[in-house]
Design a protein around this motif. Structure first.
Motif, PDB file in Angstrom:
ATOM      1  N   GLU A 119       0.847  -1.192   0.000  1.00  0.00           N
ATOM      2  CA  GLU A 119       0.000   0.000   0.000  1.00  0.00           C
ATOM      3  C   GLU A 119       0.881   1.240   0.000  1.00  0.00           C
ATOM      4  N   PRO A 120       0.406   2.344  -0.583  1.00  0.00           N
ATOM      5  CA  PRO A 120       1.188   3.579  -0.476  1.00  0.00           C
ATOM      6  C   PRO A 120       1.253   4.003   0.986  1.00  0.00           C
ATOM      7  N   LEU A 121       2.354   4.608   1.384  1.00  0.00           N
ATOM      8  CA  LEU A 121       2.503   5.076   2.769  1.00  0.00           C
ATOM      9  C   LEU A 121       1.659   6.335   2.950  1.00  0.00           C
ATOM     10  N   ASP A 122       0.436   6.171   3.340  1.00  0.00           N
ATOM     11  CA  ASP A 122      -0.480   7.307   3.392  1.00  0.00           C
ATOM     12  C   ASP A 122      -0.898   7.608   4.835  1.00  0.00           C
ATOM     13  N   MET A 123      -1.881   6.858   5.354  1.00  0.00           N
ATOM     14  CA  MET A 123      -2.329   6.954   6.758  1.00  0.00           C
ATOM     15  C   MET A 123      -3.109   8.219   7.104  1.00  0.00           C
ATOM     16  N   ARG A 124      -3.570   8.973   6.109  1.00  0.00           N
ATOM     17  CA  ARG A 124      -4.397  10.142   6.434  1.00  0.00           C
ATOM     18  C   ARG A 124      -5.826   9.684   6.699  1.00  0.00           C
ATOM     19  N   ASP A 126      -8.223  11.857   6.925  1.00  0.00           N
ATOM     20  CA  ASP A 126      -8.943  12.768   6.028  1.00  0.00           C
ATOM     21  C   ASP A 126      -8.084  12.910   4.776  1.00  0.00           C
ATOM     22  N   ARG A 127      -8.573  12.349   3.668  1.00  0.00           N
ATOM     23  CA  ARG A 127      -7.737  12.317   2.472  1.00  0.00           C
ATOM     24  C   ARG A 127      -7.611  13.663   1.771  1.00  0.00           C
ATOM     25  N   SER A 128      -8.307  14.681   2.298  1.00  0.00           N
ATOM     26  CA  SER A 128      -8.097  15.995   1.701  1.00  0.00           C
ATOM     27  C   SER A 128      -6.929  16.714   2.395  1.00  0.00           C
ATOM     28  N   GLN A 129      -6.439  16.106   3.475  1.00  0.00           N
ATOM     29  CA  GLN A 129      -5.272  16.677   4.176  1.00  0.00           C
ATOM     30  C   GLN A 129      -4.038  16.519   3.287  1.00  0.00           C
ATOM     31  N   LYS A 130      -3.062  17.437   3.448  1.00  0.00           N
ATOM     32  CA  LYS A 130      -1.878  17.383   2.577  1.00  0.00           C
ATOM     33  C   LYS A 130      -0.862  16.340   3.029  1.00  0.00           C
ATOM     34  N   MET A 131      -0.474  16.407   4.304  1.00  0.00           N
ATOM     35  CA  MET A 131       0.658  15.594   4.728  1.00  0.00           C
ATOM     36  C   MET A 131       0.290  14.122   4.950  1.00  0.00           C
ATOM     37  N   SER A 132       1.100  13.237   4.369  1.00  0.00           N
ATOM     38  CA  SER A 132       0.873  11.803   4.553  1.00  0.00           C
ATOM     39  C   SER A 132       2.115  11.183   5.203  1.00  0.00           C
ATOM     40  N   ALA A 133       2.046   9.887   5.477  1.00  0.00           N
ATOM     41  CA  ALA A 133       3.178   9.207   6.121  1.00  0.00           C
ATOM     42  C   ALA A 133       4.409   9.222   5.214  1.00  0.00           C
ATOM     43  N   GLU A 134       4.187   9.264   3.907  1.00  0.00           N
ATOM     44  CA  GLU A 134       5.343   9.246   2.996  1.00  0.00           C
ATOM     45  C   GLU A 134       6.249  10.456   3.234  1.00  0.00           C
ATOM     46  N   GLU A 135       5.654  11.616   3.464  1.00  0.00           N
ATOM     47  CA  GLU A 135       6.482  12.810   3.719  1.00  0.00           C
ATOM     48  C   GLU A 135       7.285  12.638   5.004  1.00  0.00           C
ATOM     49  N   ILE A 136       6.626  12.145   6.042  1.00  0.00           N
ATOM     50  CA  ILE A 136       7.337  12.005   7.323  1.00  0.00           C
ATOM     51  C   ILE A 136       8.509  11.047   7.165  1.00  0.00           C
ATOM     52  N   VAL A 137       8.238   9.890   6.550  1.00  0.00           N
ATOM     53  CA  VAL A 137       9.262   8.854   6.429  1.00  0.00           C
ATOM     54  C   VAL A 137      10.429   9.326   5.554  1.00  0.00           C
ATOM     55  N   ASN A 138      10.137  10.086   4.505  1.00  0.00           N
ATOM     56  CA  ASN A 138      11.195  10.450   3.561  1.00  0.00           C
ATOM     57  C   ASN A 138      11.814  11.821   3.779  1.00  0.00           C
ATOM     58  N   ASP A 139      11.095  12.729   4.452  1.00  0.00           N
ATOM     59  CA  ASP A 139      11.593  14.104   4.535  1.00  0.00           C
ATOM     60  C   ASP A 139      11.998  14.548   5.935  1.00  0.00           C
ATOM     61  N   TYR A 140      11.552  13.837   6.970  1.00  0.00           N
ATOM     62  CA  TYR A 140      11.898  14.263   8.333  1.00  0.00           C
ATOM     63  C   TYR A 140      13.336  13.859   8.662  1.00  0.00           C
ATOM     64  N   SER A 141      13.951  14.619   9.564  1.00  0.00           N
ATOM     65  CA  SER A 141      15.333  14.318   9.951  1.00  0.00           C
ATOM     66  C   SER A 141      15.352  13.066  10.837  1.00  0.00           C
ATOM     67  N   GLN A 142      16.553  12.537  11.026  1.00  0.00           N
ATOM     68  CA  GLN A 142      16.677  11.336  11.865  1.00  0.00           C
ATOM     69  C   GLN A 142      16.176  11.608  13.287  1.00  0.00           C
ATOM     70  N   LEU A 204       3.543   6.596  13.347  1.00  0.00           N
ATOM     71  CA  LEU A 204       3.354   7.402  12.135  1.00  0.00           C
ATOM     72  C   LEU A 204       1.902   7.840  11.991  1.00  0.00           C
ATOM     73  N   ARG A 205       0.983   6.938  12.296  1.00  0.00           N
ATOM     74  CA  ARG A 205      -0.447   7.286  12.194  1.00  0.00           C
ATOM     75  C   ARG A 205      -0.780   8.439  13.137  1.00  0.00           C
ATOM     76  N   ILE A 206      -0.226   8.378  14.342  1.00  0.00           N
ATOM     77  CA  ILE A 206      -0.484   9.438  15.317  1.00  0.00           C
ATOM     78  C   ILE A 206       0.087  10.770  14.810  1.00  0.00           C
ATOM     79  N   ALA A 207       1.314  10.699  14.247  1.00  0.00           N
ATOM     80  CA  ALA A 207       1.949  11.933  13.770  1.00  0.00           C
ATOM     81  C   ALA A 207       1.203  12.507  12.565  1.00  0.00           C
ATOM     82  N   VAL A 208       0.859  11.653  11.603  1.00  0.00           N
ATOM     83  CA  VAL A 208       0.182  12.134  10.389  1.00  0.00           C
ATOM     84  C   VAL A 208      -1.130  12.839  10.749  1.00  0.00           C
ATOM     85  N   ASN A 209      -1.859  12.261  11.701  1.00  0.00           N
ATOM     86  CA  ASN A 209      -3.192  12.798  12.018  1.00  0.00           C
ATOM     87  C   ASN A 209      -3.212  13.689  13.258  1.00  0.00           C
ATOM     88  N   ASP A 210      -2.021  14.005  13.773  1.00  0.00           N
ATOM     89  CA  ASP A 210      -1.903  14.899  14.924  1.00  0.00           C
ATOM     90  C   ASP A 210      -2.831  14.418  16.056  1.00  0.00           C
TER      91      ASP A 210
END
Ligand SMILES: C[S@@+](CC[C@H](N)C(=O)[O-])C[C@H]1O[C@@H](n2cnc3c(N)ncnc32)[C@H](O)[C@@H]1O
Length: 290
Positions: A119-124, A126-142, A204-210
């Protein structure tokens, strides 16, 4: 068709003490399982306001709860008060929160809540929200990844997993749930009852959905929306959620605004867990507006 069995539904109806003619809020209406049981007890004058941040869930609930006593609204927990005001409802006789994701969200292969598929790394939610799990996994610092895994997943291997994610993404973006699950599995000991990536996915689910802020704000605003004698019921599925519920009830009880109805959380019966294993971690706390 995907079925979501409502968790502890008998206990919910009993603890909310549904009265004919009352106004109730299901803040996590999902597929309408709890709502359907609540509506049965409302009489002809009662009202149920069902809310969810997931527009697709609301559509399904709308088909199931085709009833003049039900009003459905897209809202987050933090928007609960505003949504009530916009509906002209100032007070409720009972408010229900059933946290987590529904089976419809979990089983949909496009939504990325489950680590068992490509599955795509999504986890939103609300699918109209911008940020998904893919951004966190690929763009956040260590260090950001490590904090998320430690705080929201209570993951002891947070540093190791964060490092492994950074190493894996230097070659190519991590795009699917199973790629991430494999990265986590490779640095975990395995052996336990759950998949080694369970905590990473929770975090990740908690972070994506605040989710932490959402739950805290939603619970605190719901206290102020209850009529005297009105009841709050909240079902949690992991310790972070249950702690938030416990603290809000404790703080409000100290202020004399709520009276706790459950000293210890209620849990599902053995029979319910046998019929619906996804109910096994549920804990329900309830309180009454003083
Ligand atoms: C476990 S499901 C509820 C299932 C529902 N009780 C039923 O019987 O069908 C949880 C629902 O809460 C929603 N949800 C989670 N966090 C939310 C938030 N912050 N604001 C609004 N809805 C939220 C999810 O989208 C999901 O549909």
């Amino acid at each position: 068709m995907i079925v979501h069995l409502p968790v502890m539904v008998r206990e919910v109806v009993e603890m909310l003490d549904i009265r004919s003619g009352g106004t109730y809020v299901d803040a996590t209406v999902g597929l309408g399982g709890h709502a359907e049981e609540i509506v049965k007890l409302l009489g002809s004058e009662g009202k149920l306001i069902g809310m969810d941040r997931d527009g697709e869930a609301l559509k399904t609930a709308g088909q199931r709860l085709d009833n003049h006593r039900v009003v459905l609204r897209k809202s987050t927990f933090s928007g609960l008060k505003g949504a009530m005001i916009s509906l002209g409802v100032r007070e409720a006789d009972g408010i229900l929160f059933d946290f987590g994701v529904s089976m419809m969200q979990f089983k949909d292969p496009e939504r990325g809540f489950s680590f068992s598929a490509w599955e795509p790394l999504d986890m939103r939610m609300d699918r109209s929200q911008k940020m998904s799990a893919e951004e966190i996994v690929n763009d956040y610092s260590q260090s950001e990844l490590e904090r998320i895994l430690r705080e929201y997943g209570e993951e002891r291997l947070a540093r190791k997993i964060a490092r492994a994610i950074i190493a894996a993404r230097t070659h190519t973006r991590i795009r699917t749930c199973s790629e991430l699950a494999q990265i986590v599995r490779a640095v975990s000991w395995g052996g336990g009852r759950h998949h080694p990536a369970t905590r990473t996915f929770q975090a990740l689910r908690i972070a994506v959905n605040d989710e932490i802020r959402e739950i805290d704000e939603g619970l605190r605003s719901s206290v102020g929306l209850l009529r005297r004698g009105g009841r709050l019921c909240a079902i949690s599925y992991h310790s972070l959620e249950d702690r938030l519920v416990k603290h809000v009830i404790r703080d409000s009880a100290r202020e004399g605004v709520l009276r706790a109805l459950t000293k210890k959380p209620l849990i599902p019966s053995r029979e319910e867990i046998r019929n619906n294993p996804s109910a096994r971690s549920a804990k329900m706390r309830c309180a009454e507006r003083a």
